[in-house]
Write a protein that holds these residues in place. Structure first.
Motif, PDB file in Angstrom:
ATOM      1  N   ASP A  31       0.794  -1.141   0.036  1.00  0.00           N
ATOM      2  CA  ASP A  31       0.041  -0.021  -0.071  1.00  0.00           C
ATOM      3  C   ASP A  31       0.864   1.291  -0.071  1.00  0.00           C
ATOM      4  O   ASP A  31       0.469   2.258  -0.092  1.00  0.00           O
ATOM      5  CB  ASP A  31      -1.085  -0.096   1.209  1.00  0.00           C
ATOM      6  CG  ASP A  31      -1.981  -1.069   0.962  1.00  0.00           C
ATOM      7  OD1 ASP A  31      -2.633  -1.409  -0.143  1.00  0.00           O
ATOM      8  OD2 ASP A  31      -2.648  -1.417   2.070  1.00  0.00           O
ATOM      9  N   ALA A  54       2.237   0.774 -11.892  1.00  0.00           N
ATOM     10  CA  ALA A  54       0.960   0.341 -11.368  1.00  0.00           C
ATOM     11  C   ALA A  54       0.013   0.144 -12.660  1.00  0.00           C
ATOM     12  O   ALA A  54       0.261   0.719 -13.609  1.00  0.00           O
ATOM     13  CB  ALA A  54       0.352   1.229 -10.447  1.00  0.00           C
ATOM     14  N   MET A  84      -3.699  -1.322  -7.295  1.00  0.00           N
ATOM     15  CA  MET A  84      -3.238  -0.743  -6.175  1.00  0.00           C
ATOM     16  C   MET A  84      -4.726  -0.212  -5.358  1.00  0.00           C
ATOM     17  O   MET A  84      -5.432   0.047  -6.377  1.00  0.00           O
ATOM     18  CB  MET A  84      -2.150   0.413  -6.210  1.00  0.00           C
ATOM     19  CG  MET A  84      -1.003  -0.022  -6.860  1.00  0.00           C
ATOM     20  SD  MET A  84      -0.088  -0.413  -4.974  1.00  0.00           S
ATOM     21  CE  MET A  84       0.238   1.175  -4.215  1.00  0.00           C
ATOM     22  N   PRO A  85      -4.891  -0.192  -4.150  1.00  0.00           N
ATOM     23  CA  PRO A  85      -4.161  -0.751  -3.052  1.00  0.00           C
ATOM     24  C   PRO A  85      -4.277  -2.325  -2.955  1.00  0.00           C
ATOM     25  O   PRO A  85      -4.889  -2.818  -4.139  1.00  0.00           O
ATOM     26  CB  PRO A  85      -4.530  -0.111  -1.878  1.00  0.00           C
ATOM     27  CG  PRO A  85      -6.039   0.114  -2.354  1.00  0.00           C
ATOM     28  CD  PRO A  85      -6.157   0.418  -3.609  1.00  0.00           C
ATOM     29  N   GLY A  93      -2.008  -7.357  -5.258  1.00  0.00           N
ATOM     30  CA  GLY A  93      -1.563  -6.125  -5.270  1.00  0.00           C
ATOM     31  C   GLY A  93      -0.394  -5.693  -6.041  1.00  0.00           C
ATOM     32  O   GLY A  93       0.465  -6.918  -6.053  1.00  0.00           O
TER      33      GLY A  93
END
Length: 357
Positions: free
Chosen positions: A20, A78, A82-83, A93
């Motif tokens: 995260d 990403a 995410m998260p 993730g």
């Protein structure tokens, strides 16, 4: 605000906390800050040093041997992953596989192994997912070489929670062809450089992978075109073209031998230019420390089909293996996910391996 990490918590929860915190390559500062703060606050038995966006920690107990653990903090960009999120028994993730699950296992061990049988070094580094020269271990090796020293290195890259020995080498080359520009309405007056790549493409299409068994670990070589460029306009015969080829070679070849192999394969297909390379690493399973890890992990070691930083340690004469949670085939995919059982198993195996006798 710096994220707060609980290093003694369930390593699965710690993995989720790491996922995260965004840490794309060159943007690892926030995660490095969190890792450094947690180690300084929760692991007073460790010496902690910061190097750029790498965080290093070690015991100095005067044990007769030292184990080095290494894990990179960065991820690829990403991709709507995410998260972190959870499904029964699985953590999803970006970076959950590559390699924040391994980082969590290392951090948990760093905080909880207060009386290990060996001295322990932990290196959490930056920029592994981009070019070789930017890799944080390059800087650490140059500026803090004593932190790389040990009797065994364990790189906690994803390995399905089994010991993966050695690694393949990797080499990227360009096959360059030249032609003559002309208007496409009078194409016969030119020479098409893209068409000139036909021989190189035929070599790739007909390539048969070499399979090598080294100490019971089977490595399969690979040769793939990964990029083609050429041409300047839709009505111009191209006068230059470039085919980029990636070669994965077994640990019984040196980079020089791998290059010689490619030059033989592509002889007459164009100008071959080596863009970059990284050496392979032999399995290194014959040392007492490596054998002890294999025993603690159970099962049969397998070959690492890919390149990891075990190669750096092997080049320093330090036996090195890969051991971490997650399926490496999920690395860099949108679907990255790691079984919670993998994370806990790796943590338990390394706790047994490093426990004081």
């Amino acid at each position: 605000m710096t994220a707060v990490l609980d290093l003694t918590a369930d390593p699965v929860e710690l993995t989720a906390a790491l996922v995260d915190v965004p840490s794309e390559s060159r943007q690892e500062a926030a995660l490095a800050d969190a890792v450094e703060a947690a180690l300084r606050a929760q692991a007073p038995h460790l010496e902690v040093v910061r190097s750029g966006n790498a965080v290093l920690a070690r015991t100095n107990l005067g044990r007769p041997s030292r184990i080095v653990f290494a894990g990179h903090l960065d991820t690829v960009p990403a991709n709507d992953n995410m998260p972190s999120r959870r499904t029964p028994g699985v953590l999803h993730g970006l970076g959950s596989v590559d390699m924040k699950g391994g980082d969590a296992v290392m951090l948990h061990l760093a905080a909880t192994a207060t009386d290990p049988a060996q001295d322990l070094t932990f290196i959490f580094y930056d920029c592994e997912e981009i070019e070789f020269d930017a890799n944080g271990l390059t800087r650490v090796q140059a500026e803090l070489p004593e932190w790389m020293a040990g009797d065994l290195a364990i790189v906690c890259e994803p390995s399905n929670a089994v010991v993966e020995a050695g690694c393949q080498g990797t080499m990227r080359v360009e096959i360059r062809t030249a032609g003559v520009r002309a208007h496409t309405a009078r194409g016969w007056m030119g020479e098409n450089a893209i068409h000139g790549l036909e021989r190189a493409l035929r070599v790739l299409a007909e390539y048969e992978s070499r399979v090598v068994d080294i100490d019971g670990c089977v490595y399969r070589e690979g040769l793939q075109a990964v990029k083609v460029t050429g041409g300047v306009a839709g009505n111009v015969v191209p006068d230059s073209a470039v085919l980029v080829v990636n070669h994965r070679f077994a640990p019984d070849r040196s980079p020089e031998q791998a290059e010689a192999h490619l030059r033989e394969l592509f002889a007459g297909a164009g100008e071959l230019v080596v863009v970059d390379f990284a050496a392979a690493a032999l399995p290194g399973l014959s040392t007492p420390a490596a054998r002890a890890l294999v025993e603690a992990a159970g099962g049969t070691p397998v070959a690492k089909l890919g390149w990891t930083d075990v190669s750096r340690f092997a080049a320093l004469g330090i036996p090195a293996v890969n051991f971490g949670p997650g399926d490496p085939t999920l690395a860099h995919t949108q679907q990255e996910n790691v079984p919670e059982e993998h994370i806990r198993r790796c943590a338990e195996v390394l706790a047994r391996f490093t426990a004081a006798s």
